[in-house]
Design a protein around this motif. Sequence first.
Motif, PDB file in Angstrom:
ATOM      1  N   UNK A  59      11.908  -0.051  -5.922  1.00 57.95           N
ATOM      2  CA  UNK A  59      10.504  -0.224  -6.290  1.00 57.95           C
ATOM      3  C   UNK A  59       9.802  -0.974  -5.162  1.00 57.95           C
ATOM      4  N   UNK A  60       8.814  -0.308  -4.531  1.00 58.86           N
ATOM      5  CA  UNK A  60       8.069  -0.957  -3.452  1.00 58.86           C
ATOM      6  C   UNK A  60       6.599  -0.958  -3.820  1.00 58.86           C
ATOM      7  N   UNK A  61       5.976  -2.115  -3.730  1.00 58.20           N
ATOM      8  CA  UNK A  61       4.547  -2.161  -4.021  1.00 58.20           C
ATOM      9  C   UNK A  61       3.852  -3.118  -3.055  1.00 58.20           C
ATOM     10  N   UNK A  62       2.784  -2.614  -2.448  1.00 58.68           N
ATOM     11  CA  UNK A  62       1.922  -3.495  -1.646  1.00 58.68           C
ATOM     12  C   UNK A  62       0.520  -3.338  -2.220  1.00 58.68           C
ATOM     13  N   UNK A  63      -0.037  -4.454  -2.681  1.00 56.26           N
ATOM     14  CA  UNK A  63      -1.422  -4.417  -3.171  1.00 56.26           C
ATOM     15  C   UNK A  63      -2.274  -5.250  -2.244  1.00 56.26           C
ATOM     16  N   UNK A  64      -3.395  -4.680  -1.824  1.00 57.12           N
ATOM     17  CA  UNK A  64      -4.345  -5.432  -1.007  1.00 57.12           C
ATOM     18  C   UNK A  64      -5.634  -5.518  -1.808  1.00 57.12           C
ATOM     19  N   UNK A  65      -6.064  -6.743  -2.103  1.00 53.29           N
ATOM     20  CA  UNK A  65      -7.230  -6.995  -2.954  1.00 53.29           C
ATOM     21  C   UNK A  65      -7.129  -6.182  -4.250  1.00 53.29           C
ATOM     22  N   UNK A  66      -5.930  -6.157  -4.806  1.00 55.95           N
ATOM     23  CA  UNK A  66      -5.697  -5.514  -6.102  1.00 55.95           C
ATOM     24  C   UNK A  66      -5.477  -4.010  -6.026  1.00 55.95           C
ATOM     25  N   UNK A  67      -5.631  -3.419  -4.845  1.00 54.95           N
ATOM     26  CA  UNK A  67      -5.494  -1.956  -4.731  1.00 54.95           C
ATOM     27  C   UNK A  67      -4.130  -1.597  -4.120  1.00 54.95           C
ATOM     28  N   UNK A  68      -3.424  -0.709  -4.824  1.00 55.08           N
ATOM     29  CA  UNK A  68      -2.085  -0.310  -4.367  1.00 55.08           C
ATOM     30  C   UNK A  68      -2.179   0.548  -3.102  1.00 55.08           C
ATOM     31  N   UNK A  69      -1.349   0.230  -2.114  1.00 55.84           N
ATOM     32  CA  UNK A  69      -1.282   1.063  -0.895  1.00 55.84           C
ATOM     33  C   UNK A  69      -0.119   2.034  -1.085  1.00 55.84           C
ATOM     34  N   UNK A  70      -0.372   3.300  -1.048  1.00 53.77           N
ATOM     35  CA  UNK A  70       0.695   4.291  -1.247  1.00 53.77           C
ATOM     36  C   UNK A  70       1.471   4.449   0.060  1.00 53.77           C
TER      37      UNK A  70
END
Length: 292
Positions: A238-249
């Motif tokens: 599971x990889x998740x990067x959120x920038x200002x609440x928005x997920x980067x795919x």
Amino acid sequence: MKNFIIVGVSGFVADRHLSAIKKTNNNLLAAFDINENVGKLDTYFPDCKFYKKLSNLKSFIKKSKKKIHYLSVCTPNHLHFKHIKFGLKNNLDIICEKPIVINKSQSNKLDNLSKKKNKKVFSILQLRNHPSLLELKKKIDNSKKIHKVEIVYYTYRGDWYFKSWKGNSRKSGGIMLNIGVHFFDMLIWIFGNVLKKKMIKLSSLSAQGELLLDKANVSWKLSLDKKDISKITKNKVYRSIKVDGKEIEFSKIFNDLHTLNYKSILNSKESNLLDAFKAINLINSLKKDYEV
Ligand SMILES: NC(=O)c1ccc[n+]([C@@H]2O[C@H](COP(=O)([O-])OP(=O)(O)OC[C@H]3O[C@@H](n4cnc5c(N)ncnc54)[C@H](O)[C@@H]3O)[C@@H](O)[C@H]2O)c1
């Protein structure tokens, strides 16, 4: 066309290097590993020589009538220093897996040797070639804001991992260096220098902390623990990067990035050794902070 040799060819990541060498229309002349389970060479480079001793690879280099340009290093982390040094001493440019080295003295020694030999040393940093992250970097380069970044990287590893060199922190550098280095490198590359750092948790199974960078307030979590990942997904990663609440795919093309990374390295005029070392330096200082 460039001629390559490779060390650590029998292992997991070497396949990505063999494929990248092939897909960039280059050639592999010789390969070395202490393990002889290397039948995959026939799929990529059937004429490649194979050696089980480094001294035999050295003789091959000395006798080769063809110019050898690059050494690809795919051995365990603690052996990178030795194998990069071997390549530089034999006048080869180097492409080495992450983490390029484990400590500052190794990084300095290799930097000096590469300059003396007029050869380049490149670390594989495949996330820097990811289209979504390149796009994100462009946006952040044009922004003056401090962004909120949340990174969660959970990747399950079975019993084998902890019994191999990867589970031995002296050899691998532990979870932050072996698993997290991609993310720390990506953070510094996109959001700039580290201004403040805080470790919240560190064990052989997981790590957690916060960073203040030039352009981001970051919270990050890494885990190899089945308990953590099973709370979120049935998958193994599971990889998740959120920038200002928005997920980067960015998960989709994770496995094709080595070829993109090879392409950019083959077009580079300068080593990225010292640049790659920034993330390793950060990780080493985070580990020290936690020990104190
Ligand atoms: N960029 C990525 O996404 C990524 C992914 C996985 C691994 N890696 C990195 O790639 C490198 C290799 O990892 P791996 O997963 O392929 O490990 P691995 O254990 O599968 O392979 C390592 C190989 O090195 C060989 N080896 C060990 N000692 C040796 C020696 N003294 N001389 C020659 N060969 C020796 C082993 O026999 C094995 O074939 C590590 O630096 C790791 O951190 C990077």
